[in-house]
Design a protein around this motif. Structure first.
Motif, short mmCIF file in Angstrom:
data_model
loop_
_atom_site.label_atom_id
_atom_site.label_comp_id
_atom_site.label_asym_id
_atom_site.label_seq_id
_atom_site.Cartn_x
_atom_site.Cartn_y
_atom_site.Cartn_z
N UNK A 1 0.84 -1.19 0.00
CA UNK A 1 0.00 0.00 0.00
C UNK A 1 0.88 1.25 0.00
N UNK A 2 0.60 2.22 -0.85
CA UNK A 2 1.45 3.41 -0.94
C UNK A 2 1.46 4.29 0.31
N UNK A 3 0.46 4.18 1.17
CA UNK A 3 0.43 5.00 2.38
C UNK A 3 1.09 4.33 3.58
N UNK A 4 1.66 3.14 3.37
CA UNK A 4 2.38 2.46 4.45
C UNK A 4 3.78 3.04 4.57
N UNK A 5 4.13 3.38 5.82
CA UNK A 5 5.44 3.96 6.12
C UNK A 5 6.11 3.12 7.20
N UNK A 6 7.31 2.72 6.97
CA UNK A 6 8.05 1.95 7.96
C UNK A 6 8.57 2.86 9.06
N UNK A 7 8.33 2.45 10.30
CA UNK A 7 8.87 3.13 11.47
C UNK A 7 9.75 2.12 12.19
N UNK A 8 11.05 2.38 12.20
CA UNK A 8 11.96 1.48 12.89
C UNK A 8 11.88 1.77 14.38
N UNK A 9 11.49 0.77 15.12
CA UNK A 9 11.31 0.90 16.57
C UNK A 9 12.67 0.64 17.21
N UNK A 10 13.39 1.75 17.40
CA UNK A 10 14.73 1.66 17.97
C UNK A 10 14.83 2.39 19.30
N UNK A 11 13.68 2.81 19.81
CA UNK A 11 13.62 3.48 21.11
C UNK A 11 12.22 3.29 21.70
N UNK A 12 11.92 4.01 22.72
CA UNK A 12 10.67 3.92 23.46
C UNK A 12 9.44 4.02 22.55
N UNK A 13 8.56 3.04 22.62
CA UNK A 13 7.34 3.03 21.80
C UNK A 13 6.45 4.23 22.08
N UNK A 14 6.40 4.66 23.33
CA UNK A 14 5.56 5.80 23.68
C UNK A 14 6.08 7.07 23.00
N UNK A 15 7.38 7.26 23.04
CA UNK A 15 7.99 8.43 22.41
C UNK A 15 7.75 8.42 20.89
N UNK A 16 7.94 7.29 20.26
CA UNK A 16 7.73 7.18 18.82
C UNK A 16 6.27 7.49 18.47
N UNK B 1 3.77 -4.78 24.29
CA UNK B 1 4.77 -3.76 24.63
C UNK B 1 4.19 -2.34 24.59
N UNK B 2 3.28 -2.07 23.67
CA UNK B 2 2.65 -0.75 23.62
C UNK B 2 1.81 -0.51 24.86
N UNK B 3 1.10 -1.54 25.30
CA UNK B 3 0.30 -1.43 26.52
C UNK B 3 1.21 -1.21 27.72
N UNK B 4 2.26 -2.00 27.84
CA UNK B 4 3.18 -1.89 28.97
C UNK B 4 3.81 -0.51 29.07
N UNK B 5 4.05 0.14 27.93
CA UNK B 5 4.67 1.47 27.94
C UNK B 5 3.65 2.60 28.05
N UNK B 6 2.38 2.25 28.18
CA UNK B 6 1.36 3.28 28.35
C UNK B 6 0.98 4.01 27.08
N UNK B 7 1.15 3.38 25.93
CA UNK B 7 0.85 4.00 24.65
C UNK B 7 -0.65 3.95 24.34
N UNK B 8 -1.30 2.86 24.72
CA UNK B 8 -2.70 2.63 24.35
C UNK B 8 -3.63 3.33 25.35
N UNK B 9 -4.43 4.27 24.86
CA UNK B 9 -5.38 4.98 25.71
C UNK B 9 -6.65 4.16 25.92
N UNK B 10 -7.12 3.55 24.84
CA UNK B 10 -8.37 2.77 24.88
C UNK B 10 -8.13 1.43 24.20
N UNK B 11 -8.58 0.38 24.84
CA UNK B 11 -8.53 -0.97 24.28
C UNK B 11 -9.95 -1.44 24.03
#
Length: 176
Positions: free
Chosen positions: A76-91, A114-124
């Motif tokens: 898909x042309x709107x897919x962008x790779x994000x290399x997770x090389x640091x804190x998921x919350x910061x990214x 890991x996203x949940x553990x780092x407090x990234x997810x507001x709503x599940x």
């Protein structure tokens, strides 16, 4: 805005059937999932979801989280790779600054937890299907320990939960 995760579990705690979550989905789960999917201003997915799921009609950015710095090629042309090389919350916060609206996470448990553990997810938005899965088992108790259940109802055997992140989770790892 919010970072919202949609996730389905089988009756036995599995998050996949024949390698995909779609096999666990029921009409009630699918209806809720599609409503959330269509309201997204952007998506965060893992590279497996990017390869397996159909985002063909999506017209919003799709951020593909990957631990690999190897350049990935997407369907898909709107897919962008994000290399997770640091804190998921910061990214994720850096992405959130660029997006007007809700960011929807449609990822497997390997990225979701890991996203949940780092407090990234507001709503599940968790659906518990009456269908038993065959792989990618989830510790439901651990997952829910990070959240307060704000809505819990059953539609034709599918339990639909909406949960808000609880920064004071019982496991002590949450931060908000």
């Amino acid at each position: 805005m919010a970072v919202i995760a949609s996730f389905v579990l089988g009756s036995n705690g599995a998050s996949s059937l024949n390698g995909q979550s779609r096999g666990l989905s029921t009409p009630a789960d699918r209806e809720r999932f599609l409503a959330r999917h269509h309201s997204a201003a952007a998506f965060i997915v893992g590279k497996k979801s990017a390869a397996l799921e159909n985002y063909g009609s999506t017209s919003v950015p799709i951020f593909v989280y990957s631990r690999s710095s190897e350049v990935l090629h997407f369907p898909h042309p709107l897919m962008q790779q994000i290399t997770v090389d640091r804190n998921l919350k910061e990214i994720t916060q850096l992405i959130d600054l660029r997006i007007e609206g809700n960011i929807v996470v449609e990822a497997g448990y390997g990225l979701l937890l890991p996203m949940v553990r780092e407090g990234v997810i507001d709503i599940l938005e968790l659906s518990i299907s009456p269908i038993a899965g065959d792989g990618d088992y989830v510790d439901q108790e651990e997952l829910l320990s990070f959240f307060e259940i704000t809505s819990d109802f059953d539609i034709n055997g599918t339990r639909l939960l909406e949960c808000r992140y609880n920064g004071n989770s019982s496991n002590g790892e949450g931060n908000s």
